[in-house]
Enzyme design. Structure first.
Site, PDB file in Angstrom:
ATOM      1  N   GLU A   1      33.632  43.383  41.354  1.00 40.37           N
ATOM      2  CA  GLU A   1      32.859  42.152  41.175  1.00 40.37           C
ATOM      3  C   GLU A   1      33.622  41.208  40.261  1.00 40.37           C
ATOM      4  OE1 GLU A   1      28.113  43.058  41.667  1.00 40.37           O
ATOM      5  OE2 GLU A   1      28.913  42.883  39.651  1.00 40.37           O
ATOM      6  N   CYS A   2      33.871  40.005  40.713  1.00 42.61           N
ATOM      7  CA  CYS A   2      34.471  38.939  39.901  1.00 42.61           C
ATOM      8  C   CYS A   2      35.773  39.408  39.255  1.00 42.61           C
ATOM      9  CB  CYS A   2      33.454  38.435  38.875  1.00 42.61           C
ATOM     10  SG  CYS A   2      33.815  36.768  38.250  1.00 42.61           S
ATOM     11  N   GLY A   3      35.776  39.726  37.979  1.00 39.91           N
ATOM     12  CA  GLY A   3      37.007  40.195  37.352  1.00 39.91           C
ATOM     13  C   GLY A   3      37.561  41.431  38.028  1.00 39.91           C
TER      14      GLY A   3
END
Length: 435
Positions: free
Chosen positions: A326-328
């Site tokens: 997720e994201c990072g």
């Protein structure tokens, strides 16, 4: 029965977090069994809440979570506790247009749970006008009760007297008055406060905030303002665990994971096995799924790039078992991450993706994801609510298939997002709950 209240304000930057942390720390010092939650999608404030209370932090989001799920999370939090303090986000009534009670505003949570609001007013630059602001909040929504006021950033005793005199006809108690000189500022970076675990002196900071609260807040009056909470029991679906033994990346680079998700996965029988990529560790081989949360990989890109054991272990794991970022975590799954200085750092290369912070662009908002294929978020065609919040830009997106179709909070289509290749999936989308 557990009692509760919400700490809110007319806008961001009014001092909600300072007042919340001071109150939580002072209540814990008194021996009160207190829990805390953040209204809205936020990872950083709940970590500070956890440090102040000694209990896991929570999130309550009226847009992403169904009313039944809100009630279930609060009921779990209330078990064995005396008091729940909910910190609002932005202004009390700030949300997205749409279904009444599902706007994402703190006011929705207050009305749903019957929480009186302790309103924090930044009164710098005004005096009697503060009473007009308070009056407006009192009458704006009959379902939301303003229980008391904290006057923040007072300039002098005369300043305080003028405001108290103007407030008197409202019949609204002033239960706190904090001088401007008492401002205790926590450092910030681009996604909010610097993370709680990064403060070597966090215990001392919380102790100073407790001292401030004891000096300038009427703790007995605030406790008396808290009301018995309405926590109807109901069956509420959570996101399914991605495996029975889940390897969870957890360190300063990967820390953004919602507490209610981990708690729900454990209740469904899953075991969470943390590991640290920054310490050059890989996922435990006994695990059957791996989750790379969001965080700040861009601040540690050099260390991640040189973590040979981590990279080899992730490559080996992904050959046979699902990995989701997720994201990072999504950025770390890509081929390269360019930091703010323009330096490119090779990442895991499990997805054909290059991202960059050299030219920052903020992406922010609620999202509903329509999954295009089975993945750790759920089966194909499942709908999941969550949000995006990042400053990275995608500089190259290869031939990997997209993970989901996204729409915003009002149902406007935003196109496809994320990537999937074999057992590996990822997206900038942070999942909160089933739609």
């Amino acid at each position: 029965m557990t009692r509760g209240l919400m700490i809110a304000a007319p806008r961001s930057g009014s001092g909600k977090t300072t007042v919340t942390l001071g109150l939580l720390s002072a209540l814990r010092r008194r021996g009160v069994a207190v829990r805390a939650a953040k209204s809205g999608p936020d990872y950083i404030d709940p970590a500070f809440h956890a440090a102040a209370t000694g209990q896991p932090g929570l999130n309550l989001d009226s847009w992403a979570m169904s009313p039944d799920l809100l009630g279930a999370i609060v009921a779990d939090a209330a078990a064995g506790g005396e008091m729940l303090v909910v910190e609002g986000a932005m202004g009390l009534f700030d949300g997205v247009p749409g279904t009444p009670g599902r706007s994402g505003a703190g006011a929705d949570v207050s009305a749903r749970l019957g929480l009186p609001v302790l309103l924090v007013l930044d009164v710098s630059g005004q005096s009697q006008t503060a009473a007009a602001v308070a009056r407006g909040f009192m009458v704006h929504d009959p379902a939301v009760r303003i229980g008391g006021l904290v006057l923040n950033r007072l300039g002098s005793t005369r300043h305080e007297r003028l405001i108290r005199e103007a407030m008197a006809p409202l019949g609204l108690p002033v239960v706190g008055a904090i001088p401007r000189t008492e401002a205790l500022v926590l450092p910030e970076r681009h996604l909010g406060l610097v993370q709680a675990d990064e403060h070597g002196d966090l215990s001392a900071r919380l102790s100073a905030l407790a001292d401030m609260a004891e000096r300038h807040l009427d703790l007995d009056a605030i406790i008396a303002l808290a009301a018995p909470m309405e926590t109807p029991q109901a069956d509420a679906p959570h996101l399914p665990p991605p495996g029975r033994r889940i390897a969870l990346a957890k360190d300063d680079a990967f820390s953004f994971v919602y507490g209610h998700l981990l708690a729900a996965w454990r209740r469904q029988g899953a075991e969470i096995i943390p590991f640290s990529p920054l310490a050059d560790n890989g996922p435990d081989e006994s695990c059957d799924a791996c989750w790379l949360p969001g965080g700040y990989p861009e601040l540690h890109a050099g260390r991640l790039s040189s973590a040979g054991h981590f990279k080899a272990a992730m490559t080996r794991f992904a050959q046979t078992r699902p990995v989701h970022g997720e994201c990072g975590g999504y950025m770390a799954l890509g081929t390269a991450l360019v930091d703010a200085s323009g330096t490119a750092h090779p990442m895991l290369g499990l997805l054909d993706l290059e991202t960059s912070f050299a030219k920052r662009k903020m992406t922010l908002g609620y999202r509903e994801a329509h999954l295009l294929a089975p993945c750790p978020l759920g089966p194909a065609r499942a709908r999941v609510r969550g949000h995006e919040f990042h400053y990275a830009t995608v500089t190259a997106r290869g031939t990997d298939a997209p993970l989901a179709e996204l729409s915003d909070a009002q149902g406007v289509a935003l196109g496809t997002e994320g990537s999937r290749r074999a057992h590996v999936t990822g997206s900038f989308f942070h999942a909160i709950a089933p739609a």
